[in-house]
Design a protein around this motif. Structure first.
Motif, short mmCIF file in Angstrom:
data_model
loop_
_atom_site.label_atom_id
_atom_site.label_comp_id
_atom_site.label_asym_id
_atom_site.label_seq_id
_atom_site.Cartn_x
_atom_site.Cartn_y
_atom_site.Cartn_z
N ASN A 100 -7.41 -4.72 15.16
CA ASN A 100 -5.04 -4.90 14.20
C ASN A 100 -4.83 -3.90 14.96
N ASN A 135 -2.78 -1.62 13.99
CA ASN A 135 -2.26 -0.38 12.90
C ASN A 135 -4.20 0.50 13.46
N GLN A 136 -5.27 -0.61 13.77
CA GLN A 136 -6.51 0.62 13.98
C GLN A 136 -6.54 0.35 15.32
N ARG A 137 -6.05 0.78 16.04
CA ARG A 137 -6.25 0.66 17.89
C ARG A 137 -7.56 2.15 17.57
N ASP A 170 -0.54 -8.02 15.30
CA ASP A 170 -0.17 -7.63 14.25
C ASP A 170 -0.64 -8.72 13.84
N LYS A 178 -3.91 -4.31 4.87
CA LYS A 178 -2.26 -4.25 5.50
C LYS A 178 -1.03 -4.16 4.24
N TYR A 195 -1.53 -0.75 2.52
CA TYR A 195 -0.34 0.12 3.71
C TYR A 195 0.42 0.16 3.89
N ASP A 228 -3.76 5.64 3.96
CA ASP A 228 -3.00 6.30 5.41
C ASP A 228 -4.29 5.97 6.13
N THR A 229 -3.61 5.34 7.44
CA THR A 229 -4.67 5.09 8.54
C THR A 229 -6.54 4.92 8.39
#
Length: 379
Positions: free
Chosen positions: A180, A182-184, A203, A219, A222, A228-229
């Motif tokens: 995903n 947001n989890q680079r 996404d 998500k 989040y 947080d991440t």
């Protein structure tokens, strides 16, 4: 201490009972946990062998007292698919009862989770409380239909963990990862641990596979600022090359890669430096919107002009199709690359029909017609 549990699925065939098995390893004072499974697509077998190598290492690590927290491993995730043979062949990807992809249409708990959050607000980064809320949103009523019950149990397990890795493969492909957007950072950590040079980020892929059912619930938390991440639950699908890549030496290296990732995530206590096979700058991140499905431009035998992992340019001929029933002298039909990027996958069966998906290429630029939320429908 390691222990094994089995759960029976509801039976809809007289005299037949399907069971899900899992192995749990734990130790130390760590509170984080990871869940790894293989074989959700029952015709994809590299992960099944990787899991067997992983289990050997985890048993040794537990005896050495080097496991921190909890690691759950499911050696096969789809007993129904494993039993659906047709004339000795294992279709495995689609349920023969209704044609549905075994890794689509998992339960979507987002609406119920949002409702639960109007009454209960977990403390910031209290992941234990958040896991409990997600399980509450899933509910405790297992479906009566066998495959639906299997999906329910797989998601129920995944939601209990901070990390979820689903092992798959393509028909014939390079090693790659889906994760995903947001989890680079964590996806790159997994890639460098396993020597993966291609990571696809999205996404919302669409089709609601298991990793997305897990990720979308996290998500939601989040987006509302509860986590947080760094504490966000992480899911990834690891594509372990092709269906024929079931070899002990390859599986051992992939198992060691998974262990390196678990070390990096603090679930295994390191002894000495944990060296990764590649550096982050060797990993190329592709948007899933930049992945192109290659379709046969004619009917016949396909002759590939580019190897797996080869760099390709837009407009370059990467394959040719030889019609078998045309007049003598009929020219080959070219297949051109739609992207500047890499050839990721090629179908292992070379007799093709016009319009059939025969491969996959990835570029770093989004392609027209690739719609977020519908990116997995052609898979």
């Amino acid at each position: 201490m390691a222990h094994t549990t089995e759960t029976s699925l509801p039976s809809q065939t007289p005299g037949v009972v399907h069971k899900l098995c899992k192995h749990t390893f734990s130790g130390g004072s760590g509170q984080r946990s990871a869940y790894i499974q293989a074989g959700l697509h029952a015709d994809e077998h590299p992960g099944l062998l990787v899991i067997q190598h992983l289990l050997v290492h985890l048993q040794a690590l537990e005896k050495q007292g080097r496991i921190e927290g909890r690691i759950v491993v499911r050696p096969f995730a789809n007993p129904v698919g494993m039993g659906q043979q047709v004339f000795g062949q294992l279709p495995g990807r689609f349920n023969l009862a209704n044609g549905e992809n075994f890794n689509r249409n998992f339960p979507n708990i987002v609406a119920r989770l949002e409702s639960v959050l109007t009454m209960t607000r977990p403390a910031h980064n209290d992941t234990s409380a958040m896991k409990a809320l997600m399980l509450s949103a899933l509910g405790d009523s297992m479906p009566a239909e066998t495959v639906a019950a299997n999906k329910y149990l797989l998601l129920q397990e995944a939601l209990q963990h901070d990390l979820f890795i689903d092992l798959h493969c393509d028909t014939s492909s390079i090693l790659h990862i889906y994760a995903n957007l947001n989890q680079r950072e964590r996806a790159l950590r997994l890639a460098t641990s396993m020597g993966v040079e291609a990571v696809f980020l999205e996404d919302e892929a669409g089709g609601f596979p298991l990793d997305e059912a897990y990720a979308k619930a996290w998500k939601t938390l989040y987006a509302k600022g509860f986590v947080d991440t760094e504490h966000l639950g992480f899911s990834a699908t690891v594509e372990l090359r092709g269906q024929a890549d079931v070899e002990d030496d390859i599986a051992e290296q992939d198992a060691l890669g998974l262990l390196r990732f678990l070390c990096a995530e603090g679930l295994i206590r390191e002894e000495g430096a944990c060296e990764h096979p590649i550096e982050p700058d060797q990993v190329i991140v592709y948007p899933l919107e930049g992945v192109a499905h290659l379709e046969a431009t004619g009917t016949g035998i396909v002759a590939w002009k580019k190897a797996l992992g080869a760099t390709i340019r837009r407009g370059e001929i990467i394959a040719e199709i030889l019609p078998l029933d045309m007049q003598l002298g009929t020219p080959r039909i070219p297949l051109s690359s739609p992207v500047n990027g890499v050839l990721v996958a090629r179908h292992h069966i070379r007799l093709v029909r016009t319009g059939q998906r025969i491969g996959m290429a990835a570029g770093t630029e989004p392609l027209p017609g690739r719609i977020p939320g519908q990116l997995m429908h052609a898979f």
